[in-house]
Design a protein around this motif. Structure first.
Motif, short mmCIF file in Angstrom:
data_model
loop_
_atom_site.label_atom_id
_atom_site.label_comp_id
_atom_site.label_asym_id
_atom_site.label_seq_id
_atom_site.Cartn_x
_atom_site.Cartn_y
_atom_site.Cartn_z
N SER A 101 0.85 -1.20 0.00
CA SER A 101 0.00 0.00 0.00
C SER A 101 0.89 1.25 0.00
CB SER A 101 -0.90 -0.02 1.24
OG SER A 101 -1.34 1.28 1.53
N THR A 157 -0.11 4.22 0.42
CA THR A 157 -0.54 5.03 1.57
C THR A 157 0.23 4.64 2.83
OG1 THR A 157 -2.74 5.09 0.61
CG2 THR A 157 -2.57 5.73 2.90
N MET A 158 0.28 3.33 3.08
CA MET A 158 0.96 2.87 4.30
C MET A 158 2.45 3.20 4.27
SD MET A 158 -1.01 1.89 6.60
CE MET A 158 0.33 1.60 7.72
N ARG A 162 3.85 5.69 2.80
CA ARG A 162 4.00 7.13 3.07
C ARG A 162 3.80 7.44 4.55
NH1 ARG A 162 1.43 11.14 -1.33
NH2 ARG A 162 2.23 12.64 0.17
N ILE A 163 2.83 6.76 5.16
CA ILE A 163 2.56 6.99 6.59
C ILE A 163 3.75 6.55 7.43
CG2 ILE A 163 1.11 6.23 8.53
CD1 ILE A 163 -1.27 6.24 6.50
N ASN A 216 9.42 12.03 11.33
CA ASN A 216 9.08 12.73 12.58
C ASN A 216 9.93 12.26 13.75
OD1 ASN A 216 7.20 14.43 11.58
ND2 ASN A 216 5.44 13.55 12.63
N THR A 268 -2.06 -5.76 9.78
CA THR A 268 -3.43 -5.75 10.32
C THR A 268 -3.73 -7.04 11.08
OG1 THR A 268 -4.24 -6.67 8.25
CG2 THR A 268 -4.43 -4.30 8.50
N PRO A 302 -4.31 -0.13 13.00
CA PRO A 302 -3.61 1.13 12.85
C PRO A 302 -2.68 1.40 14.03
CG PRO A 302 -5.86 1.55 13.58
CD PRO A 302 -5.74 0.08 13.39
N GLU A 347 -7.88 5.07 -2.80
CA GLU A 347 -6.42 5.18 -2.77
C GLU A 347 -5.98 6.52 -3.37
OE1 GLU A 347 -4.40 1.71 -4.06
OE2 GLU A 347 -2.46 2.48 -3.41
N THR A 397 -6.90 9.25 -0.94
CA THR A 397 -5.98 9.22 0.20
C THR A 397 -4.64 9.85 -0.18
OG1 THR A 397 -7.04 7.16 0.82
CG2 THR A 397 -5.03 7.70 1.99
N THR A 398 -4.17 9.53 -1.39
CA THR A 398 -2.90 10.09 -1.84
C THR A 398 -3.00 11.62 -1.93
OG1 THR A 398 -2.53 8.08 -3.09
CG2 THR A 398 -1.15 9.94 -3.66
N LEU A 413 -2.92 13.02 1.50
CA LEU A 413 -1.53 12.96 2.00
C LEU A 413 -0.68 14.07 1.40
CD1 LEU A 413 -0.84 9.13 2.07
CD2 LEU A 413 -0.62 10.66 4.01
N ASP A 414 -0.88 14.31 0.09
CA ASP A 414 -0.12 15.38 -0.58
C ASP A 414 -0.43 16.73 0.06
OD1 ASP A 414 1.00 13.62 -2.33
OD2 ASP A 414 -0.37 14.03 -3.99
N ASP A 469 0.97 16.92 3.58
CA ASP A 469 2.43 17.11 3.52
C ASP A 469 2.77 18.57 3.21
OD1 ASP A 469 2.96 14.54 4.14
OD2 ASP A 469 3.59 13.89 2.13
N TYR A 485 -0.50 15.76 11.29
CA TYR A 485 0.17 14.46 11.40
C TYR A 485 -0.83 13.37 11.81
CZ TYR A 485 3.58 10.98 12.92
OH TYR A 485 4.30 9.83 13.08
N THR A 544 -2.81 12.23 8.94
CA THR A 544 -2.00 11.26 8.18
C THR A 544 -2.13 9.87 8.79
OG1 THR A 544 -0.43 13.03 7.76
CG2 THR A 544 0.33 10.81 7.33
N MET A 545 -2.00 9.80 10.12
CA MET A 545 -2.06 8.50 10.79
C MET A 545 -3.44 7.85 10.61
SD MET A 545 0.96 8.18 11.81
CE MET A 545 0.92 6.66 12.72
N LEU A 552 -5.25 7.98 8.11
CA LEU A 552 -5.42 7.47 6.75
C LEU A 552 -5.00 5.99 6.61
CD1 LEU A 552 -4.36 10.60 4.70
CD2 LEU A 552 -6.65 9.70 5.03
N GLN A 553 -4.52 5.42 7.71
CA GLN A 553 -4.26 3.97 7.70
C GLN A 553 -5.54 3.20 7.40
OE1 GLN A 553 -1.45 2.42 10.86
NE2 GLN A 553 -1.83 4.46 11.65
N GLN A 597 -7.39 3.54 5.01
CA GLN A 597 -7.47 3.19 3.58
C GLN A 597 -6.91 1.79 3.34
OE1 GLN A 597 -4.81 3.10 0.93
NE2 GLN A 597 -6.46 2.45 -0.42
N ASP A 598 -5.76 1.49 3.96
CA ASP A 598 -5.15 0.17 3.79
C ASP A 598 -6.07 -0.91 4.37
OD1 ASP A 598 -3.07 -1.77 3.31
OD2 ASP A 598 -2.65 -1.71 5.45
N ILE A 599 -6.66 -0.60 5.52
CA ILE A 599 -7.51 -1.58 6.19
C ILE A 599 -8.78 -1.85 5.38
CG2 ILE A 599 -8.90 -1.97 8.29
CD1 ILE A 599 -6.51 -0.37 9.71
#
Lengths: 124, 248
Positions: free
Chosen positions: A10, A12-13, A15-16, A23, A85, A107, B74, B77-78, B81-82, B85, B157, B160-161, B163-164, B166-168
């Motif tokens: 992913s 997204t993942m 990037r996260i 950070n 997950t 998450p 996706e 989400t991108t 994220l952009d 950022d 931030y 951003t976190m 947005l996990q 989306q993967d789930i």
């Protein structure tokens, strides 16, 4: 200097995880989309010294990647943090049996990521 | 003599035939009802095979829709994220500039103190310095802005976190897609048993490899992580026998 290999199918993942690492003050990363790509990156970059991998990925899964790394004479000592997950006991035990160094369930929070990286670094 | 024996045998056979006819007559209503049943069931079976074919033809569309949803989320989400950022970068730049201003003000205060001690007592100068010092209180406001910027950065931030998810959800959708694929395989197999003609639109193939977690869940309680931590911390004291027991 730590150089991370972040493996996740992913975008997204990835990037996260990269944002979280930035950070935390880490700035050296390599990315891979799946286990096979990760193995290619590992064989071409000897500077990589920390792996963060997902479990469920196409082609070569995270668990297969862990087994491949642990079975390799050259790479077997690399610290591996699994971020997935999969949160049932049997999965965690299976990952531990494959010799992951630590395990994060998505998450995740930045605090958990920091804690696990530090734990791994402290024991390695 | 032989002819009489043959005749007896013939009569016996005719008797048996008579009995059989008698039984046949009794069976006629049963056979008739069986034929009626078959007449009724044939269109019904046709309906079933037609329904199977229709359902099967809809499956690729359903999987296609799921793929579209996954791709759209996706992409979205991108984009988020952009933006986040970029926001974080702007916040960092602003915070940096703010720190420069605060630092410059601190230096200005130091210079002012030096001027105060160097300049001989003059009521007009003292009054001007007093007015200037009042303006210095704005520094507190600058610090508040700095704190707010830090909070905004933390919030960005945290977005951003989050947005996990989306993967789930994409793993959950993959699980649904796999389930739909299994249903299609069953339909194809059922249709092949009912009908000689094979179903069309069988492009959806099930892969043996599962690159998703069907139990993926967006839980932020931390309970599962605590459970994982306790397993890991106890792992060193867990014997191989205990691990093996879990897999036996």
């Amino acid at each position: 200097m730590l150089k991370f290999l972040v493996v996740d199918d992913s975008v997204t993942m990835r990037r996260i995880v990269l944002n979280s690492l930035r950070n935390l003050g880490y700035n050296e990363f390599v990315e891979a989309n799946d286990g096979r790509e990760a193995i290619e990156k590992l064989s071409g970059d000897s500077q990589i010294n920390f792996i963060i991998t997902d479990w469920n990925m196409p082609v070569v899964s995270g668990l297969e990647l862990v087994k491949a790394i642990r079975g390799s004479e050259k790479l077997s000592k690399l610290p591996i943090l699994m971020v997935t997950t999969r949160g049932i006991k049997e999965d965690i035990m299976e990952a531990l049996q494959a010799k992951v160094n630590n395990y994060i369930i998505k998450p995740f929070t930045p605090a958990v990521l920091k804690e696990k990286i530090e734990q791994i670094l402290a024991t390695n | 003599m032989k002819t009489s024996e043959n005749m007896n045998q013939l009569f016996n056979k005719l008797d048996e035939l008579k009995i059989l006819f008698g039984r046949g007559i009794k069976l006629i209503p049963i056979i008739q009802s069986l034929v009626d049943f078959m007449k009724e069931i044939v269109p019904f079976m046709d309906n079933i095979t037609q329904s199977i074919a229709e359902s099967n033809s809809k499956i690729p569309k359903a999987t296609n829709q799921i793929n579209k949803v996954t791709e759209a989320t996706e992409l979205a989400t991108t984009e988020i994220l952009d933006i986040v950022d970029m926001m974080s970068e702007h916040i960092s730049n602003t915070a940096e500039m703010l720190n420069m201003i605060i630092d410059r003000d601190r230096k200005k205060s130091e210079i002012l103190q030096k001027i105060k001690s160097a300049v001989p007592a003059d009521k007009q100068i003292e009054k001007l310095i007093e007015e200037y010092e009042k303006l210095e209180k704005d520094k507190i406001a600058l610090n508040t802005i700095g704190d707010s910027l830090q909070k905004i950065k933390n919030d960005a931030y945290n977005i951003t976190m989050s947005l996990q998810v989306q993967d789930i959800t994409s793993q959950q959708l993959s699980a649904v897609k796999h389930l739909i694929g299994s249903v299609q395989m069953r339909l194809i197999s059922l249709n092949n048993n009912l009908n000689e003609a094979s179903l069309e639109n069988t492009e959806l193939k099930l892969t043996g490899e599962h690159s998703f977690d069907a139990n993926a869940d967006y839980l932020k309680s931390g309970e599962r992580q605590e459970m994982a931590d306790s397993i890991i911390s106890g792992h060193n004291s867990t014997s191989q026998k205990e691990i093996d027991k879990l897999f036996s």
